[in-house]
Design a protein around this motif. Structure first.
Motif, PDB file in Angstrom:
ATOM      1  N   PHE A 174      49.775  19.842  36.377  1.00  0.00           N
ATOM      2  CA  PHE A 174      49.758  21.043  35.524  1.00  0.00           C
ATOM      3  C   PHE A 174      49.965  22.261  36.414  1.00  0.00           C
ATOM      4  O   PHE A 174      49.703  22.227  37.619  1.00  0.00           O
ATOM      5  N   ASP A 175      50.447  23.339  35.816  1.00  0.00           N
ATOM      6  CA  ASP A 175      50.826  24.533  36.575  1.00  0.00           C
ATOM      7  C   ASP A 175      49.712  25.571  36.533  1.00  0.00           C
ATOM      8  O   ASP A 175      49.050  25.742  35.517  1.00  0.00           O
ATOM      9  N   HIS A 176      49.509  26.263  37.634  1.00  0.00           N
ATOM     10  CA  HIS A 176      48.522  27.348  37.676  1.00  0.00           C
ATOM     11  C   HIS A 176      48.728  28.121  38.967  1.00  0.00           C
ATOM     12  O   HIS A 176      49.347  27.647  39.909  1.00  0.00           O
ATOM     13  N   ASP A 177      48.181  29.327  38.986  1.00  0.00           N
ATOM     14  CA  ASP A 177      48.228  30.107  40.218  1.00  0.00           C
ATOM     15  C   ASP A 177      47.019  31.030  40.292  1.00  0.00           C
ATOM     16  O   ASP A 177      45.998  30.676  40.855  1.00  0.00           O
ATOM     17  N   CYS A 178      47.088  32.196  39.639  1.00  0.00           N
ATOM     18  CA  CYS A 178      46.052  33.213  39.825  1.00  0.00           C
ATOM     19  C   CYS A 178      44.706  32.844  39.193  1.00  0.00           C
ATOM     20  O   CYS A 178      43.661  33.239  39.673  1.00  0.00           O
ATOM     21  N   ARG A 179      44.749  32.111  38.089  1.00  0.00           N
ATOM     22  CA  ARG A 179      43.551  31.765  37.310  1.00  0.00           C
ATOM     23  C   ARG A 179      42.775  33.017  36.886  1.00  0.00           C
ATOM     24  O   ARG A 179      41.558  32.992  36.745  1.00  0.00           O
ATOM     25  N   GLU A 180      43.496  34.101  36.667  1.00  0.00           N
ATOM     26  CA  GLU A 180      42.892  35.357  36.229  1.00  0.00           C
ATOM     27  C   GLU A 180      43.624  35.952  35.031  1.00  0.00           C
ATOM     28  O   GLU A 180      43.438  37.115  34.695  1.00  0.00           O
TER      29      GLU A 180
END
Length: 251
Positions: free
Chosen positions: A58-64
């Protein structure tokens, strides 16, 4: 007070864009309701790795809630059963003990699946490259602060610029349309003096690129606005249509 819950996950698994996919079922116990949805997926992947199985992609980066990469379709809704949040801002307190949660990737022709829950979102970047920019001659343009902009226009432009390009609008639309995204990117420039240079070609170029990339047509169901984590208004679509028609008439 948050408590721990047991859940059943039905997760879409697909090895590649040309492979046939299917749902896989997993059981998770003792998940804190204070954890985010992505933290819950981290727990799932840790469990799968410990069992010698392939983790879920699954894709993610900042989590903000800033980058828009956490594009998941959860229980039939983009970003899940909460309003004005991205998937990374969704917390497990929105789910009940013993609940079955279905997790899918974006379903849109413009977002082909790469693997599991990860989709190729380059289409939005290509639409921006087609016209979502302004041209200036460096050194030969007045300072931006010296250009008067009515507060109403500045506020509307900032509202449109809040779009993070996550793709929830296309995922929510029964036609897979990207009109809300395109209209937001056109509006944020069309409302400002700095955006007038490319105004004649911008809407035409971006709409043409949207069509080329396989997104559907807008039929004004307003599902896009309802599911947008940044509450981008469909009034931007009306502005895009005006910009498009005006450009065509000038042709």
């Amino acid at each position: 007070m948050d408590k721990n819950i047991d859940i059943t996950l039905k997760v879409w698994r697909q090895n590649g864009p040309r492979e046939k996919g299917a749902f896989a079922t997993y059981q998770l116990k003792g998940i804190s309701q204070g954890s985010s949805f992505l933290e819950m997926l981290d727990v799932l992947n840790e469990q799968l790795i410990n069992e010698g199985r392939e983790p879920v992609f699954f894709d993610h980066d900042c989590r903000e809630g800033i980058c828009g990469m956490c594009s998941l379709y959860i229980n039939g809704r983009p970003h899940g059963p909460d309003t004005e949040v991205t998937t990374c801002q969704l917390h497990m307190r929105k789910f009940k003990n013993g609940e079955t949660i279905t997790v899918e990737p974006w379903r849109s022709a413009g977002f082909p699946i790469i693997r599991d829950l990860t989709v190729d979102r380059q289409a939005y970047d290509k639409i921006i490259q087609a016209g979502g920019f302004v041209s200036v001659n460096t050194g030969g343009i007045p300072d931006a602060n010296a250009i008067p902009v009515p507060k109403k226009d500045a506020d509307l432009a900032m509202d449109a610029a809040a779009c993070i390009g996550c793709g929830a609008c296309a995922a929510a639309c029964k036609n897979g349309s990207a009109m809300l995204f395109v209209s937001a990117k056109v509006s944020q420039l069309a409302l400002l003096p700095q955006g007038k240079i490319e105004a004649i070609r911008r809407a035409k170029a971006m709409v043409a690129k949207m069509d080329e990339l396989g997104f559907g047509n807008c039929t004004n169901t307003q599902a896009c606005e309802m599911e947008c984590p940044k509450s981008i208004s469909v009034t931007n679509i009306a502005r895009l249509n005006r910009e498009f028609i005006s450009a065509k008439l000038k042709d």
